[in-house]
Scaffold this active site. Structure first.
Site, PDB file in Angstrom:
ATOM      1  N   GLY A   9      49.539  39.447  33.353  1.00 51.86           N
ATOM      2  CA  GLY A   9      48.669  39.423  34.535  1.00 51.86           C
ATOM      3  C   GLY A   9      49.029  38.281  35.468  1.00 51.86           C
ATOM      4  O   GLY A   9      48.140  37.635  36.037  1.00 51.86           O
ATOM      5  N   ARG A  35      52.841  45.307  39.148  1.00 47.46           N
ATOM      6  CA  ARG A  35      53.268  45.409  40.554  1.00 47.46           C
ATOM      7  C   ARG A  35      54.590  44.696  40.791  1.00 47.46           C
ATOM      8  O   ARG A  35      54.665  43.465  40.834  1.00 47.46           O
ATOM      9  CB  ARG A  35      52.161  44.868  41.463  1.00 47.46           C
ATOM     10  CG  ARG A  35      51.004  45.840  41.593  1.00 47.46           C
ATOM     11  CD  ARG A  35      49.819  45.238  42.275  1.00 47.46           C
ATOM     12  NE  ARG A  35      49.064  44.333  41.432  1.00 47.46           N
ATOM     13  CZ  ARG A  35      47.950  43.717  41.807  1.00 47.46           C
ATOM     14  NH1 ARG A  35      47.469  43.901  43.001  1.00 47.46           N
ATOM     15  NH2 ARG A  35      47.319  42.914  40.971  1.00 47.46           N
ATOM     16  N   ASP A  58      53.071  47.984  31.659  1.00 43.95           N
ATOM     17  CA  ASP A  58      51.628  48.219  31.614  1.00 43.95           C
ATOM     18  C   ASP A  58      51.173  47.890  30.196  1.00 43.95           C
ATOM     19  O   ASP A  58      51.662  48.516  29.235  1.00 43.95           O
ATOM     20  CB  ASP A  58      51.371  49.702  31.958  1.00 43.95           C
ATOM     21  CG  ASP A  58      49.890  50.023  32.059  1.00 43.95           C
ATOM     22  OD1 ASP A  58      49.081  49.424  31.333  1.00 43.95           O
ATOM     23  OD2 ASP A  58      49.549  50.899  32.865  1.00 43.95           O
ATOM     24  N   TYR A 151      32.535  46.178  29.616  1.00 45.44           N
ATOM     25  CA  TYR A 151      33.347  44.991  29.927  1.00 45.44           C
ATOM     26  C   TYR A 151      32.950  43.857  28.975  1.00 45.44           C
ATOM     27  O   TYR A 151      33.818  43.195  28.390  1.00 45.44           O
ATOM     28  CB  TYR A 151      33.166  44.559  31.389  1.00 45.44           C
ATOM     29  CG  TYR A 151      33.960  43.302  31.709  1.00 45.44           C
ATOM     30  CD1 TYR A 151      35.354  43.316  31.688  1.00 45.44           C
ATOM     31  CD2 TYR A 151      33.325  42.086  31.990  1.00 45.44           C
ATOM     32  CE1 TYR A 151      36.100  42.154  31.949  1.00 45.44           C
ATOM     33  CE2 TYR A 151      34.050  40.934  32.257  1.00 45.44           C
ATOM     34  CZ  TYR A 151      35.438  40.971  32.234  1.00 45.44           C
ATOM     35  OH  TYR A 151      36.161  39.825  32.480  1.00 45.44           O
ATOM     36  N   GLU A 187      41.022  38.789  42.673  1.00 42.15           N
ATOM     37  CA  GLU A 187      40.929  40.221  42.999  1.00 42.15           C
ATOM     38  C   GLU A 187      40.039  40.969  42.000  1.00 42.15           C
ATOM     39  O   GLU A 187      39.874  42.187  42.073  1.00 42.15           O
ATOM     40  CB  GLU A 187      42.333  40.840  43.003  1.00 42.15           C
ATOM     41  CG  GLU A 187      43.165  40.331  44.154  1.00 42.15           C
ATOM     42  CD  GLU A 187      44.613  40.810  44.119  1.00 42.15           C
ATOM     43  OE1 GLU A 187      44.921  41.782  43.411  1.00 42.15           O
ATOM     44  OE2 GLU A 187      45.434  40.180  44.807  1.00 42.15           O
ATOM     45  N   PHE A 188      39.517  40.231  41.021  1.00 42.64           N
ATOM     46  CA  PHE A 188      38.715  40.813  39.939  1.00 42.64           C
ATOM     47  C   PHE A 188      37.618  41.763  40.462  1.00 42.64           C
ATOM     48  O   PHE A 188      37.475  42.888  39.979  1.00 42.64           O
ATOM     49  CB  PHE A 188      38.102  39.660  39.129  1.00 42.64           C
ATOM     50  CG  PHE A 188      37.231  40.075  37.993  1.00 42.64           C
ATOM     51  CD1 PHE A 188      37.772  40.332  36.738  1.00 42.64           C
ATOM     52  CD2 PHE A 188      35.859  40.201  38.160  1.00 42.64           C
ATOM     53  CE1 PHE A 188      36.958  40.706  35.677  1.00 42.64           C
ATOM     54  CE2 PHE A 188      35.044  40.578  37.107  1.00 42.64           C
ATOM     55  CZ  PHE A 188      35.599  40.832  35.865  1.00 42.64           C
TER      56      PHE A 188
END
Ligand code: NDP
Ligand code: 8X3
Length: 255
Positions: A9, A35, A58, A151, A187-188
């Site tokens: 990440g 990305r 991924d 979550y 960006e969470f």
């Protein structure tokens, strides 16, 4: 050159800030994410500070994880520190209204992804009788909050896995730490709210949230202690946040 650090990440938020901070401290870096353009940007931006390599995969896809780690060149095979950071929340709904695709994403990324990456790297650490695993959990893994259900469950699992790794890897001189942040502006929330930028902004409005660099500095502190020191569990909130459900906003908006 310093130790080699593997960060999942690394293309955004906490992982990216950690990569930038550690690059300037001369750690060698293996930076991961899906990305590709962001990975290339990191290579360009940080390559002048330190030796670094990027891996695109991924974390949900077991074969991709193992193939990527097996593809590392000889001079990057000694991973001194693994930072299990990749993860996100997907949605914020009651258990009765939750989307099962969101549930799959959170369990697959935050829990199983962390396990796959760890499983691929731990044998090398065991061989060398040395290594350090830093698991990025969350305050959501300490205390549930309304609509956080899956979550929170994924982060409770990270908390449990962190403790389990400490026990199981104790014989092999491997350090294991978890860092559990409260609200960090990254960006969470955009991911959680599926690209709804206005809703995401509200999550950080009316108070001073943690910044990704705050967590990067803490990660640096944790991994730069002398080898006999293992900070096992560290919870960090913004000053305005007293718990997962109590957040002092200037206008007293509810987040
Ligand atoms: P960001 O959304 O900014 O970053 C998430 C990172 O995870 C990105 O680099 C993304 O890269 C990567 N990632 C997501 N899904 C996958 C996947 N399937 N495979 C590989 N990489 C993936 O969020 P944060 O920086 O805030 O989050 C980092 C960690 O911190 C997460 O584990 C999160 O749960 C935790 N955390 C965050 C808090 C916050 O308030 N922001 C608070 C507490 C904990 P890419 O899309 O390129 O694959
Ligand atoms: C991210 C922080 O409170 O949105 O883990 O769950 S919270």
């Amino acid at each position: 050159m310093g130790l080699t650090v593997f960060i999942t990440g690394a293309t955004s938020g906490i992982g990216k800030a950690t990569a930038e901070f550690l690059a300037k401290k001369n750690y060698r870096l293996i930076l991961c994410g899906r990305r590709k353009e962001r990975l290339s940007q990191l290579q360009n931006d940080l390559g002048s500070f330190t030796d670094l390599i990027t891996l695109q995969f991924d974390v949900r896809i077991k074969k991709e994880v193992f193939a990527a780690i097996e593809s590392l060149p000889e001079n990057f095979r000694q991973i001194d520190v693994l930072i299990n950071n990749a993860g996100n929340a997907h949605g914020l709904s009651s258990i009765q209204e939750g989307d099962t695709d969101d549930w799959d994403a959170m369990m697959d990324i935050n829990v199983k992804g962390l396990l796959y990456v760890s499983k691929a790297i731990i044998p090398y650490m065991i061989q060398r009788n040395a290594g350090f695993i830093v698991n990025i959990g969350s305050v959501a893994g300490k205390e549930v909050y309304p609509n956080g259900n899956v979550y929170c469950a994924s982060k409770f699992a990270v908390n449990a896995l962190n403790k389990s790794m400490r026990l199981d890897l104790n014989d092999y001189n491997i350090r294991v730490s978890a860092i559990h942040p409260g609200m960090v502006e990254t960006e969470f929330s955009e991911v959680r709210f599926k690209g709804d930028v206005e809703r995401a902004k509200k999550a950080y409005a009316g108070y001073k949230a943690l910044e990704a660099i705050d967590i990067a500095e803490i990660i640096y502190f944790v991994i730069s202690r002398p080898y006999h020191v293992n900070i096992e569990d560290l919870v960090v909130y913004p000053t305005a946040q007293a718990s997962t459900t109590i957040l002092k906003k200037k206008n007293d908006e509810v987040f």
